[in-house]
Write a protein that holds these residues in place. Structure first.
Motif, PDB file in Angstrom:
ATOM      1  N   GLN A  99       0.811  -1.211   0.000  1.00  0.00           N
ATOM      2  CA  GLN A  99       0.000   0.000   0.000  1.00  0.00           C
ATOM      3  C   GLN A  99       0.847   1.265   0.000  1.00  0.00           C
ATOM      4  N   VAL A 100       2.047   1.196   0.556  1.00  0.00           N
ATOM      5  CA  VAL A 100       2.949   2.350   0.495  1.00  0.00           C
ATOM      6  C   VAL A 100       3.456   2.538  -0.932  1.00  0.00           C
ATOM      7  N   PHE A 101       3.871   1.443  -1.581  1.00  0.00           N
ATOM      8  CA  PHE A 101       4.361   1.537  -2.956  1.00  0.00           C
ATOM      9  C   PHE A 101       3.227   1.838  -3.947  1.00  0.00           C
ATOM     10  N   ARG A 102       2.038   1.320  -3.653  1.00  0.00           N
ATOM     11  CA  ARG A 102       0.884   1.563  -4.524  1.00  0.00           C
ATOM     12  C   ARG A 102      -0.304   1.909  -3.625  1.00  0.00           C
ATOM     13  N   PRO A 103      -0.656   3.196  -3.496  1.00  0.00           N
ATOM     14  CA  PRO A 103      -1.741   3.590  -2.597  1.00  0.00           C
ATOM     15  C   PRO A 103      -3.042   2.858  -2.905  1.00  0.00           C
ATOM     16  N   THR A 126       4.953   9.239  -9.127  1.00  0.00           N
ATOM     17  CA  THR A 126       5.717   7.994  -9.289  1.00  0.00           C
ATOM     18  C   THR A 126       4.790   6.802  -9.136  1.00  0.00           C
ATOM     19  N   SER A 127       5.113   5.742  -9.886  1.00  0.00           N
ATOM     20  CA  SER A 127       4.360   4.490  -9.821  1.00  0.00           C
ATOM     21  C   SER A 127       5.360   3.349  -9.643  1.00  0.00           C
ATOM     22  N   ILE A 128       5.468   2.853  -8.405  1.00  0.00           N
ATOM     23  CA  ILE A 128       6.437   1.802  -8.095  1.00  0.00           C
ATOM     24  C   ILE A 128       5.868   0.429  -8.455  1.00  0.00           C
ATOM     25  N   LEU A 129       4.669   0.148  -8.002  1.00  0.00           N
ATOM     26  CA  LEU A 129       3.991  -1.110  -8.309  1.00  0.00           C
ATOM     27  C   LEU A 129       2.702  -0.805  -9.059  1.00  0.00           C
ATOM     28  N   ARG A 130       2.285  -1.735  -9.882  1.00  0.00           N
ATOM     29  CA  ARG A 130       1.025  -1.597 -10.599  1.00  0.00           C
ATOM     30  C   ARG A 130       0.227  -2.892 -10.482  1.00  0.00           C
ATOM     31  N   ALA A 131      -1.093  -2.759 -10.603  1.00  0.00           N
ATOM     32  CA  ALA A 131      -1.960  -3.940 -10.598  1.00  0.00           C
ATOM     33  C   ALA A 131      -1.802  -4.649 -11.933  1.00  0.00           C
ATOM     34  N   ASN A 132      -1.437  -5.915 -11.877  1.00  0.00           N
ATOM     35  CA  ASN A 132      -1.126  -6.654 -13.099  1.00  0.00           C
ATOM     36  C   ASN A 132      -2.310  -7.461 -13.602  1.00  0.00           C
ATOM     37  N   ALA A 133      -2.986  -8.162 -12.699  1.00  0.00           N
ATOM     38  CA  ALA A 133      -4.133  -8.992 -13.080  1.00  0.00           C
ATOM     39  C   ALA A 133      -4.957  -9.242 -11.831  1.00  0.00           C
ATOM     40  N   PHE A 134      -6.172  -9.773 -12.072  1.00  0.00           N
ATOM     41  CA  PHE A 134      -7.077 -10.068 -10.961  1.00  0.00           C
ATOM     42  C   PHE A 134      -7.773 -11.390 -11.231  1.00  0.00           C
TER      43      PHE A 134
END
Length: 504
Positions: A99-103, A126-134
């Motif tokens: 959650q810190v890397f991706r709010p 900045t975007s450190i992590l992104r949602a890849n799939a669900f």
């Protein structure tokens, strides 16, 4: 300092602050306070860096399904032994780091600063992590390292070694997505240099395999190395296929819309990129084939060479007979050593042809006299030189033994061997006859001057035993096995003087 120098110093200030903004989530984690079950403080900044390395490794391994649970298991294994924490708590810890890397809002992180070049407030996203799939079935969200996260990992270390080509591929993909075609061409040139370097290393590895495999351990080590190389090259080849598809899609998109001069130049660049990338991909495919050949041919040849080398260097007397006679082994172990050299089981059966064989015509009660003895070698078959050296060795060892017993009255074989090693008599320890001496006196204990047979006069035992005079030598087994070297092991013995007896 004039005005020009001041402007030059603060130029690209926004770019510099953008790089500093990459580290902001790590420092935010450092400010968070969390403890384990024992009240010990947990360093979240370091765990945040470990999280980035985890997602970077998943990106290199082409794994698109990395969730909070996988990260929690990874962190649980890492901190095991330093912190007392349960797996469920570790999952909550992983969720808070993500959650810190991706709010939770899904928006990019904001980093505000004052831009001294533009003389106004600036903001970096900045975007450190992104949602890849669900996965809707398991209600699992998968994450992947975003562009800024990749930049942050690269900013912490210069990556070389085996992952250099994979990193070039990741950077090339990012440059193509941004439309930086000139930088992409330079990146492809660096990839070509890396592929050429890999080709040289593969050639050196092939030569090293052919000349360095001398044991099963080295063969296994090179097998694992080639397996790792093949797996890595296969992953890189899959990434080349994806890059080629992406370049073709970009080329087709630019082809349909090349009215503007800028689009025409971009189309020319993408054609060069497609051509250069295809050449590098072809060279890399040759590496993949070369690694397969090394696995299938070079290792097989090394195995055969190792097998025939073992056959030619095998010595039955040294590797089997001396090992059995010189090492006190239980009966079960002896069976295991001897069984490969015993012939196949033979079944005694009666043949009708024996009717036509020679028949015994002795009368009832008559028996033919037979000598049930072992055959003995003729006297002229003995090695006179070997017996002379053996006799001289026995005399020297007995002199040393008598000298030590006269000083200490009791000594162990282990102490005597230590004395031999310290006094530069190590050549004795490499001779089989040296160990035969101790086996003989142990078998004849108590040893006296008459402890030999008439048949042993030529063996040197007469002279050796006569050195005792009227004394009696007692040899008893002591605790422990003496491991002289890899070839010779012998039971420890206790050596003492017995009661003197005259007239014997």
């Amino acid at each position: 300092m004039d005005h020009y120098e001041l402007d030059n110093m603060i130029s690209d200030f926004h770019e510099r602050m953008s790089r500093i903004a990459l580290f902001d989530p790590l420092f935010e984690l450092q400010r968070k306070k969390q403890t384990d079950a024992e009240g010990q403080s947990i360093d979240l900044m370091e765990l945040g860096m470990l999280t980035l390395l985890f997602f970077f490794e998943q990106k290199l391994m082409r794994n698109n399904k990395a969730s909070v649970k996988e990260l929690a298991i990874y962190l649980f294994k890492i901190i095991d032994g330093k912190h007392r924490i349960e797996l469920a708590d570790c999952e909550e810890l992983a969720r808070s780091i993500i959650q810190v890397f991706r709010p939770a809002s899904g928006k990019k992180r904001e980093f505000s600063f004052y831009n001294w070049e533009a003389r106004e407030r600036g903001t970096v996203y900045t975007s450190i992590l992104r949602a890849n799939a669900f996965d809707s079935k398991t209600n699992t969200q998968y994450y992947a390292l975003d562009e800024d996260g990749l930049e942050l990992v690269f900013a912490t270390k210069e990556f070389y070694s085996e992952f250099q080509l994979s990193i070039h591929q990741l950077v090339l993909r990012k440059q193509l997505e941004k439309g930086e075609f000139q930088g992409a061409l330079r990146q492809i040139n660096e990839m070509r240099v890396e592929v050429e370097s890999l080709q040289e290393r593969m050639i050196k590895l092939e030569h090293e395999i052919k000349r360095s495999i001398v044991s099963e351990e080295t063969l296994k080590r090179y097998s694992n190395l080639l397996e790792d190389i093949y797996t890595r090259l296969q992953r890189e080849n899959e990434e080349f296929d994806e890059l080629r598809q992406f370049v073709n899609e970009t080329r087709m998109r630019l082809y349909t819309d090349n009215s503007l001069e800028k689009q025409q130049r971009a189309y020319e660049y993408i054609l060069r990129i497609a051509s250069e990338l295809e050449m590098v991909h072809s060279d890399h495919s040759g590496l993949l084939k070369q690694s397969m050949d090394l696995k299938n041919q070079a290792l097989s040849s090394a195995k055969e060479s190792l097998y025939y080398t073992g056959l030619s260097s095998f010595n039955f007397d040294q590797d089997i007979s001396n090992y059995i006679m010189g090492t006190p082994l239980p009966l079960q172990s002896l069976k295991g050593i001897v069984s490969p050299f015993i012939g196949l089981e033979q079944t005694k059966s009666w043949s009708p042809l024996t009717v036509f064989g020679e028949q015994s015509i002795n009368g009832a009660g008559e028996h033919e006299a037979r000598d049930e003895v072992f055959l003995e070698a003729a006297g002229d078959a003995r090695d006179i030189g070997f017996m002379r050296k053996r006799r001289a060795l026995f005399v020297e060892v007995m002199e040393l033994l008598i000298q030590e017993l006269d000083q200490h009255t009791q000594i162990e074989l282990l102490q005597l061997l230590e004395w031999i090693k310290l006094n530069n008599e190590r050549e004795w320890l490499a001779l089989r006859s040296f160990y035969d001496f101790w086996l003989i006196i142990h078998q004849r204990s108590p040893v006296r001057a008459l402890s030999y047979d008439q048949n042993e006069e030529d063996s040197g035992l007469e002279e050796v035993f006569n050195m005792l005079g009227n004394r009696v030598l007692l040899v008893q087994e002591a605790s422990g096995i003496i491991k002289v070297d890899a070839r010779y092991h012998i039971q420890n013995m206790k050596l003492t003087w017995g009661e003197e007896q005259d007239g014997l």
